[in-house]
Motif scaffolding. Structure first.
Motif, mmCIF file in Angstrom:
data_model
loop_
_atom_site.group_PDB
_atom_site.id
_atom_site.type_symbol
_atom_site.label_atom_id
_atom_site.label_comp_id
_atom_site.label_asym_id
_atom_site.label_seq_id
_atom_site.Cartn_x
_atom_site.Cartn_y
_atom_site.Cartn_z
ATOM 1 N N PHE A 1 0.746 3.974 -2.996
ATOM 2 C CA PHE A 1 0.460 5.490 -2.745
ATOM 3 C C PHE A 1 1.587 6.543 -3.229
ATOM 4 N N VAL B 1 0.636 -1.246 0.066
ATOM 5 C CA VAL B 1 0.070 -0.086 0.090
ATOM 6 C C VAL B 1 0.983 1.220 0.207
ATOM 7 N N SER C 1 -5.925 3.960 -0.735
ATOM 8 C CA SER C 1 -4.609 4.672 -0.738
ATOM 9 C C SER C 1 -4.377 5.295 -2.217
#
Length: 435
Positions: A30, A26, A164
């Motif tokens: 991101f 994640v 995200s």
């Protein structure tokens, strides 16, 4: 009594984040998305400022879509065969290099010695290279995501993963737009495009570090047959799965006709007259709607009647596009972009969950590659369609036409898939539903 407590216990909203590899995944996604969205928004504005050509905007999408679609199946084949962490290190290094070349090419000290056509050739060439990287990026990350958490928490993981991405898509364009607009005022002699690329490169280096933190993901499938037979197997699986095929088709055609991202620089400069800062806010509004909706979806899942909710979400997406095209008031335009992002996020969660649940482990790379051809590059192909339509019809008629076509596509899909509408998530996975 303990049994009663277990039965009434609330779902763990942070279940997926309790897994180390998923947290790294994640974080990597991101930072990479943040950087990529910044780069995309400022490149569109920069190229439109240089050329004032809608066709020039169209070619941004086309330059990336051609390689992303053209070698997507091969990317899936490679992702199934090779170790995924090593693949991502190579992919991210390549994207970093292309961004660095664009950073050098757009320096004030360099552009003075380049003809505009030479500069555009460099930028389009590096965007093309990013498209090549994307053909391998999607299948590799799809497999890492699938194996970083247990299957029973896929819906929760899908929501966090999508959230995200959306939060990065809020911060990226907003940050890029403001840096582009204000950097030269704050730091005389430093252009907005140069300052933006500096931050892009820093974020990409952070993404590379997070890839290093992942464990290795060896192949679960090493095909012994001819590559074409292996790729055909992936295509046959998708086209024989009714749910997967119609979900991908719905996204492809709705985004192809309804995508308006490529035309936002035209709205910012020529229609709403809000400059690069306004462009960043417009790009942010859609992602803000998506992110807030996804946070709500963590608690209230749309998977109770997934197909019904998917059709409603795409219908709302089309209506929002038409509203944006008709609006000449900046804040009203932001509202329609917010709603467009909100509806799109619901469809992203539903499609992402269905894809993960319906795909067997040994075919994840190839199925993800087919998904990339349908969905991953539909935005760029839609950008090309938007630019061409705006040149032929005018900007506002092109947006209204695209939204109307999205409504027509939802209607056709509804007529073709009526039997799926009342089904729950468990029912939609049955052999009778997917055939």
């Amino acid at each position: 009594m303990p049994d009663e407590e277990n039965n009434t216990r609330k779902p763990d909203s942070f279940a997926a984040l309790r897994y180390k590899d998923f947290r790294s995944y994640v974080g990597m996604r991101f930072c990479f998305t943040f950087a990529y969205q910044m780069q995309t928004v400022v490149l569109g504005f920069y190229i439109y400022q240089l050329t004032h050509s809608k066709i020039a905007l169209a070619f941004i999408g086309l330059s990336e879509a051609i390689p992303a679609v053209g070698i997507a199946l091969y990317g899936g084949y490679i992702a199934d065969k090779y170790e995924k962490r090593k693949m991502l290190l190579l992919i991210f290094s390549g994207v970093f290099l292309s961004s660095f070349i664009m950073f050098i090419a757009t320096l004030n000290s360099v552009t003075g010695y380049m003809h505009i056509h030479g500069l555009l050739a460099v930028l389009y060439g590096m965007i093309f290279c990013n498209g090549v990287a994307r053909a391998f990026y999607g299948p590799a990350t799809f497999t890492i995501y699938a194996h970083s958490v247990p299957k029973e928490i896929y819906p929760n993981a899908s929501t966090w993963s999508s959230s995200s991405w959306q939060v990065a898509s809020i911060l990226g364009p907003l940050t890029g737009g403001f840096i582009y607009g204000f950097a030269s005022h704050m730091f005389p002699g430093l252009s907005g495009i140069t300052a933006t690329f500096c931050l892009v490169l820093i974020l990409m280096l952070i993404s590379l570090y997070l890839v290093f933190r992942l464990r290795t993901y060896p192949p679960v499938f090493i095909p012994k047959e001819n590559i074409w037979i292996s790729l055909k197997e992936g295509l046959n699986f998708v086209f024989s799965n009714k749910v997967m095929f119609y979900a991908m088709s719905l996204d492809l055609f709705s985004v192809f006709f309804g995508g308006i991202v490529a035309l936002l620089p035209v709205f910012a400069l020529d229609i709403l007259k809000v400059g690069s800062e306004g462009l960043g806010v417009m790009r942010m509004a859609s992602s803000l709607g998506a992110a807030l909706t996804m946070l709500v979806m963590i608690r209230y899942s749309p998977m109770n009647k997934p197909w019904r909710n998917l059709l409603i979400a795409v219908l709302g997406f089309g209506v929002s596009i038409i509203g944006f095209g008709l609006s000449h008031i900046f804040y009203l335009s932001l509202l329609f972009l917010f709603l467009q992002g909100a509806f799109d996020s619901i469809s992203v969660i539903i499609r992402g969950t269905l894809m993960q649940l319906l795909t067997p482990d040994h075919m994840r790379g190839r199925v993800s590659a087919v998904n990339s051809m349908f969905i991953g590059s539909s935005n760029e192909i839609g950008d090309f369609e938007s630019g061409v339509a705006a040149k032929l019809l005018g900007t506002i008629p092109a947006v209204i036409f695209g939204g109307s076509m999205t409504l027509a596509i939802v209607t056709i899909t509804w007529l073709k898939t009526k039997k799926l509408i009342p089904l729950s998530l468990n029912e939609i996975q049955t052999p009778q539903a997917i055939k």
